[in-house]
Design a protein around this motif. Sequence first.
Motif, PDB file in Angstrom:
ATOM      1  N   ASP A  67      -0.503  -3.057  -2.821  1.00  0.00           N
ATOM      2  CA  ASP A  67      -1.849  -2.745  -3.301  1.00  0.00           C
ATOM      3  C   ASP A  67      -1.857  -1.649  -4.360  1.00  0.00           C
ATOM      4  O   ASP A  67      -2.928  -1.121  -4.698  1.00  0.00           O
ATOM      5  CB  ASP A  67      -2.741  -2.332  -2.133  1.00  0.00           C
ATOM      6  CG  ASP A  67      -2.924  -3.462  -1.137  1.00  0.00           C
ATOM      7  OD1 ASP A  67      -3.389  -4.535  -1.553  1.00  0.00           O
ATOM      8  OD2 ASP A  67      -2.577  -3.287   0.051  1.00  0.00           O
ATOM      9  N   ALA A  68      -0.693  -1.307  -4.893  1.00  0.00           N
ATOM     10  CA  ALA A  68      -0.620  -0.234  -5.892  1.00  0.00           C
ATOM     11  C   ALA A  68      -1.481  -0.544  -7.110  1.00  0.00           C
ATOM     12  O   ALA A  68      -2.068   0.363  -7.721  1.00  0.00           O
ATOM     13  CB  ALA A  68       0.832  -0.006  -6.307  1.00  0.00           C
ATOM     14  N   ALA A  69      -1.591  -1.824  -7.475  1.00  0.00           N
ATOM     15  CA  ALA A  69      -2.383  -2.199  -8.652  1.00  0.00           C
ATOM     16  C   ALA A  69      -3.866  -1.932  -8.459  1.00  0.00           C
ATOM     17  O   ALA A  69      -4.631  -1.921  -9.425  1.00  0.00           O
ATOM     18  CB  ALA A  69      -2.164  -3.681  -8.970  1.00  0.00           C
ATOM     19  N   ARG A  70      -4.292  -1.689  -7.218  1.00  0.00           N
ATOM     20  CA  ARG A  70      -5.715  -1.420  -6.962  1.00  0.00           C
ATOM     21  C   ARG A  70      -6.113   0.007  -7.352  1.00  0.00           C
ATOM     22  O   ARG A  70      -7.304   0.305  -7.457  1.00  0.00           O
ATOM     23  CB  ARG A  70      -6.042  -1.681  -5.489  1.00  0.00           C
ATOM     24  CG  ARG A  70      -6.170  -3.171  -5.139  1.00  0.00           C
ATOM     25  CD  ARG A  70      -6.583  -3.361  -3.683  1.00  0.00           C
ATOM     26  NE  ARG A  70      -7.248  -4.625  -3.451  1.00  0.00           N
ATOM     27  CZ  ARG A  70      -6.702  -5.680  -2.843  1.00  0.00           C
ATOM     28  NH1 ARG A  70      -5.449  -5.602  -2.413  1.00  0.00           N
ATOM     29  NH2 ARG A  70      -7.394  -6.789  -2.676  1.00  0.00           N
ATOM     30  N   PHE A  71      -5.140   0.900  -7.535  1.00  0.00           N
ATOM     31  CA  PHE A  71      -5.472   2.243  -8.016  1.00  0.00           C
ATOM     32  C   PHE A  71      -6.243   2.117  -9.336  1.00  0.00           C
ATOM     33  O   PHE A  71      -5.865   1.377 -10.233  1.00  0.00           O
ATOM     34  CB  PHE A  71      -4.208   3.061  -8.262  1.00  0.00           C
ATOM     35  CG  PHE A  71      -3.704   3.802  -7.056  1.00  0.00           C
ATOM     36  CD1 PHE A  71      -4.486   4.753  -6.417  1.00  0.00           C
ATOM     37  CD2 PHE A  71      -2.434   3.558  -6.556  1.00  0.00           C
ATOM     38  CE1 PHE A  71      -4.016   5.449  -5.308  1.00  0.00           C
ATOM     39  CE2 PHE A  71      -1.950   4.246  -5.450  1.00  0.00           C
ATOM     40  CZ  PHE A  71      -2.753   5.195  -4.819  1.00  0.00           C
ATOM     41  N   GLY A  72      -7.330   2.858  -9.451  1.00  0.00           N
ATOM     42  CA  GLY A  72      -8.107   2.840 -10.683  1.00  0.00           C
ATOM     43  C   GLY A  72      -9.020   1.650 -10.833  1.00  0.00           C
ATOM     44  O   GLY A  72      -9.659   1.486 -11.878  1.00  0.00           O
TER      45      GLY A  72
END
Length: 364
Positions: A202-207
């Motif tokens: 889920d790192a891509a969900r940052f921002g």
Amino acid sequence: MTTELKDLMKDARLARLFFMPGRAWALQIWIAQIQTDDGLENRFVYGRLLPYSFSLGGWSASSDDKFEAVGDWRAQVIRAILYIDSDHAGELLGKLSKGDNIKEISRSLDLKLSDSLEMRIGTFSFSDSYVCRPAALLLNRDAHEHLGPQSPHGSASAFSAAITTVDKEQLFTTARGLDQEMARFLVKRMNADTGLDFSSKDAARFGDLELLVFPTLDDHERELLDVSWADGRKALVVKLNLTQLPSFSKFFVHAQIMNDAQRIFSSIASVDKGATDVIECTFELPDGYWDIADSVEIEIHGLKDGAFAATSCCTFQTGRRKSLATDTNFHLQALLSYFFSVASNPATGLENPRNNRRIGATIH
């Protein structure tokens, strides 16, 4: 041509957020606050807009500040929640994306914001440098396939779009540059608060300010899709309540069964909506398929009156279930892997791969 916010608000797959008057939704925003020599800095970490069961017309958040030492700084993450009617969704997102702060938005839309909360988050504003990610259908989180983003719900797929900040690295940047300690702090807090995995999948969900619709959940998070075995596990029954899919008149239900990464069953049923808000179909299976099924996947497409092409409505996939055939192949792969590793590494002292006692100890 790039996707714009107005395109997301017109997307029929996100209609539950924008085109169903009188319904409610919740906006959750996680705000990082970092104390520096120059004062307090607000940073947007993650947010999501999703259907909810009631509206309060105001903001809420924990009442206490909980700053922690993070390297040379002190930081905390505040989760602010707004419960509001869906009638205001488009206007709210428009003001957020233009850079209006929470205090300004609350006054403009007549939202409740307590004095204490205004002091803490009133000046927060979303980045005015963003792009829009179009809606995609994400597999339920418990599905055995783990490639790419997944729905935050274990058994329900989700349509996911997002307003995405362009410079995501800025979130983890301090005076020292990209700050590993700040990144670890934010990952830890977000994992604990959301149940997601911000260190990996889920790192891509940052921002991201994520727009989420769950076509197989009602507003109280009750399941609308039921997939079950019947007739002594010789048939697969699919039943869907159409509460969140009212505009379709015909459905195509695609059932697949996988064994050892191979599709051993695939069938599509056509089902008319009829007088009720529930569709149901049964797939008859060859004998013994339940015993060798690693997973089951259901895809449902809906067709509107007068339309030529059907639209993807939802998908569901079970978690991986090891069958005897899969288990046998797993051990065979381990055995062959061991043979090749021995052949390429004589230093193990096992130059003869027929040493069954040592092989058995390795793979069991």
